[in-house]
Scaffold this active site. Sequence first.
Site, PDB file in Angstrom:
ATOM      1  N   HIS A 162       0.823  -1.199   0.000  1.00 60.90           N
ATOM      2  CA  HIS A 162       0.000   0.000   0.000  1.00 60.90           C
ATOM      3  C   HIS A 162       0.864   1.260   0.000  1.00 60.90           C
ATOM      4  O   HIS A 162       0.559   2.240  -0.649  1.00 60.90           O
ATOM      5  CB  HIS A 162      -0.907  -0.012   1.237  1.00 60.90           C
ATOM      6  CG  HIS A 162      -1.878   1.115   1.275  1.00 60.90           C
ATOM      7  ND1 HIS A 162      -3.158   0.995   0.789  1.00 60.90           N
ATOM      8  CD2 HIS A 162      -1.761   2.383   1.707  1.00 60.90           C
ATOM      9  CE1 HIS A 162      -3.782   2.139   0.933  1.00 60.90           C
ATOM     10  NE2 HIS A 162      -2.970   3.011   1.494  1.00 60.90           N
ATOM     11  N   HIS A 176     -10.314   2.834  -1.410  1.00 57.81           N
ATOM     12  CA  HIS A 176     -10.527   2.375  -0.038  1.00 57.81           C
ATOM     13  C   HIS A 176     -11.390   1.117  -0.115  1.00 57.81           C
ATOM     14  O   HIS A 176     -12.517   1.091   0.373  1.00 57.81           O
ATOM     15  CB  HIS A 176     -11.188   3.475   0.805  1.00 57.81           C
ATOM     16  CG  HIS A 176     -10.603   3.595   2.174  1.00 57.81           C
ATOM     17  ND1 HIS A 176     -11.329   3.919   3.274  1.00 57.81           N
ATOM     18  CD2 HIS A 176      -9.346   3.420   2.612  1.00 57.81           C
ATOM     19  CE1 HIS A 176     -10.546   3.955   4.343  1.00 57.81           C
ATOM     20  NE2 HIS A 176      -9.337   3.642   3.958  1.00 57.81           N
TER      21      HIS A 176
END
Lengths: 972, 266
Positions: A226, A313
């Site tokens: 990430h 998200h």
Amino acid sequence: MPTAVHRVEVRPRTGELDPRGAAACREAQTLGLARVPSKIDTAAVYLIQGELDTDQLALLAGSLLADPVMETATLGAAPPLADAVIEVHSLPGVMDPDALAVESAIRAMLGLRVQVRTARRFDMHGVDTATARQVAERLLGNPVIHGFHDEPWHPESFPTGTRSRAGSGLVVIEDMDDRALASFSRNAHLFLSVPEMRAIQAEYRRQGRDPTEIELETLAQTWSEHCVHKTLKATIRYRQQPGPPPDWADRPGHEIAPDGAITIHNLLKSTIVAATETLIADGIDWCLSVFVDNAGVIAFDDEHAVCFKVETHNHPSAIEPYGGAATGIGGCIRDIIGTGLAARPIASTDVFCVAHPEKWTPDAVPAGCLHPRRILSQVVAGVRDYGNRMGIPTLNGAVWFDDDYIGNPLVYCGCIGVMPREMIAGEPRRGDRIVALGGRTGRDGIHGATFSSSELTGSHADEFGHAVQIGNAVTEKTLLEAILQARDEPGGCLYSAITDCGAGGFSSAVGEMGCELGAVVQLEKAPLKYSGLSPTEIWISEAQERMVLAVPPESMKRLEEICALHEVELSDLGHFGTDDRSLVLRYGHREIGRLAMEFLHEGLPMSTREASWTPVPVAASTRRADEAPTCRDALLALLAHPNIASKRWIIRQYDHEVQGSSVVKPLVGPGGEGPSDAAVILPVPGSMRGLAIANGLATGLRADPYVMTLAAIDECVRNLVCVGADPTRIALLDNFCWPSCTEPQRLGGLVRAAEACYEGALAYRAPFISGKDSLNNQFTTDDGRTIAIPPTLLISGIGIVQDVSCCVTMDAKTAGNLLVLAGGPTTGAMGGSHYEMLYGHAEHHGELPAVDPAGGARAARAVAGLIDRGLVRSAHDCSDGGLLIAAAEMAMAGGLGIELALDGRACFSEDPARYLLEIDPGDLDAVTAALSDLTHVVVGEFTGDRRLTLSDAQLDVPIDELRSAWLGTLDW
Amino acid sequence: MTTALVLTTSGINCDRELAHAFELAGATAELVHLNRLLAEPGMVDRYSLIGLPGGFSYGDAIGAGRIAATLMREALYPAFVSAIARGVPIIAPCNGFQIAAQMGLLPGPAAGEPWPAVPARPTVGLAANDTARFVDRWCAVEIPDGTRCIWTQGIELEDAGRVLPVAHGEGRFTVGPDLAVSRLAADGQIALRYRPGENPNGSLDAVAGICDASGLVLGLMPHPERFTRWTHHPQWTRLEEPRGETLGLAMFRNAVAWAKQQVAAV
């Protein structure tokens, strides 16, 4: 006086409407339950723990908690008003923004510090408690963050959090073998690979000690997919079979071996970034800051810059869609606040990918997944509540439906900001204070970065419930205003650098800011939501609404004053700069971690990954010619397809007018129903220079991600051009969402998408300025089946509009005007089209459409030229569903009819690079002349009779019938 | 100098466009944080126009505008009443309307009656939309004949221009047991109505905005500050030129002109 928990219920006065109850009751009808409530009454419940006497409680109930005009308050609990009562309470530790606001209001009113929790009570008529509970769990709350009670809940005291094991002891990894390292990494939720664990082991062997827990966590956060994007930055060996290798050998960072394998050193840098660098070298001088900051920055005018960032998200939204989407947009907004020395957010975008709601019965949804209808309505609500509260217009978006998103929906959130050009960069200085502003730190969001880098399974909701969060938009809004005031101080900006606390929390923010200087952090200085957090939890918590600033000591006093005015909490966590460029973590007098910044940021071992590509053969014809639907049936079915159907239900819930900057709205035309190709705003009040915002998404073409990517870029550019953007001033963003890339063919697809970004950016002269990737988007069911998402690439774009008074909208304007199809050829290739999704393809029509970026760029310039000269009355891109759909949308949006004259086979293909333009017949010669080197043809004429007719296909259908089909699907 | 006080606080988010609208209409505007104003309520005396902007003050926790109104009600009521006595026009769109209603500024005393010494108990409210959902759209509106409102006075517009945007979740105008909407209508205190078929939230009697008996204080759910140029209009690409002044800007010009002539200095 003893501290007790007081309970107050507030409900609509007798005779007043209860719209929330009516809405819940309506929505309950969609849950597929055997019995449903005939009516639901709702009440707000406040639990207040504190020393309150009877008078004080009555005062709060009567004049704070209940509106005297339309509500009544009850102390305690009213007796049941219906057959079943259900209450939905937040679990301990879950953010409850309303409760915080009520606590401060009570402090202001009575001077009392109390603790408040809010809840909702539902009295359901006509169902038993078991059914009421099902309604509650499927509709009114989420077990991940809510507790459900079958009767009014009135606890004697509030539960308190548990204390974590203290300290940050040593973790003995010195003697672990590969298997032990792998299992340790997984069990500790580090999600580091064996080679990465080995690199850490080697570093600590070199130092002759074991790492502390907080050091390992810091490395895991910083090295997570990430945060560091190790797949896109890896060296990749790509092979393509059969046939010759692609002609990429001349591209920067590419090498071709004699056997045809292509080695790409750092995929991201050698494709997407390389294209931008090439364009800058070739004269594009308006890219001000690309790929280095939290957002990409371009010049807007001589004084202002605009920046743009899109984030995903996905995993949090799969588990708790409302909180996941809200904190998604909240995080992206903080990226904009954390760009340069802070930008003011001026627009948001949102794109969702979910499974088809109509196709899944509640029982068919795999365990651990939420129903797609619930996911979509909750992500919309999350974006709505956060974006609207922030006062940022949500202006552009899309929704794509595919059943492979069932376990892993995608939530893309974008934000655009504006800032003075001299504010586009900041740099911490030695001695600057490390200052945290905004929300307090709690246990929420721990391991968000590593969680988002892993794959979802049926047990993730239990295992990673703590990674899910609820946002508090008002905290972020006050934070924004305080920061902008500090930025714009008459004596100069009060800080030298700023960044947001996103994935990895303080560990990533301070680690990145202090990369060159080193930093010393006193973790006990961070204000906490509740006691009991371990230093490691403080360091990696991803609690929302926090920013980190580097502040020269002499500016601290003024910054504190500004924060006090805005009621923003400020804490001084330490300072930047150490002698040996290390990151020193302290808790009180104890040193609990010490990491060399060099190892932290450059120690990650980069591997070489294998990628391959074998083209997917076109499936044989799936239907006979005599099975083809009629043109009318296909048109109605396509208009009702959820990808194409009106998104009015979503758009109308977003405030797209706030800030007063709108020029072209997301919905246009006399009925406010026409789907705009792009939105246009005025970023600088008083100036007529505009900014257009659009996106391109061509997931239907995923059989070849190269074609899919070029089509998405082309669609994004066309959307921008259709409203009047200057095609020489378009900047793009890439957001890849891919399944796991350990399989070479999957990684091969990712390589092809990145390579197509390179070709597309150069052809359109539209540089990428920022981007993000989210990998491992797949879901493993309890029985071990993996559902991988379709490879999905969202292209987002912004384009400068030189003068907004030249903008064009897509609603047809005048009966008698002609409809001209201009741009690329219509080949009739049906591969990947919506028509094919519904009906399959006939023989020889299953190929993907060819994409010609050079031709697409030429078309964009030609159409922009016509719009500039005022020759276009309305313009619309021809994309999802094909030509007939786009023409119908223009007619519907304008309240007109249309008489079409075109080859029936051309109706539904989705060939790229095509525009539909409404032209006054008197201007046709001028338009034809300007389009001489492009395909262009008059395909119809707008009429006043509100019918769509196509003589070739014996089609004659009232516009209102089309409109009902198109508006009906997503009319939630 | 004609200067507008534009209030801002936690969660207010239409302050800058409200200030910009005052500026377009010929005034200057200053954003003042509520915490500053609470510390020094006398500051209000320096201004000849006041704006209470839209937004989600304090997150609209409990109910829209509730906490802001609670903080402002006792502390600022006297300063606002004295401003009204000086002839200061006050506009309160959206969240501002919700706040003004709850702090006793609207509908205010009947014509000829004095303002009470302490804020009156609220008699009008803005309840959850009948759809229970936030709505953003443009609505056709009309200015009732005989309204006392100085903001909407004397505005002549073509049909296409009589529109304003709304964006709210709690905008359903309602009255408590002690007030009849017919009384407001009879007294000229309805400043703005949604036209038939355009009521976005189920408001009683299609009321979009009301004023006090002096006509100075206007509370309304639509956002006139978001219709100050023709390119704001949702169908501007279809309209013929020339178009004159927009409804929103005309309202601000009315108030600024009034303030320049009528407002007494302290």
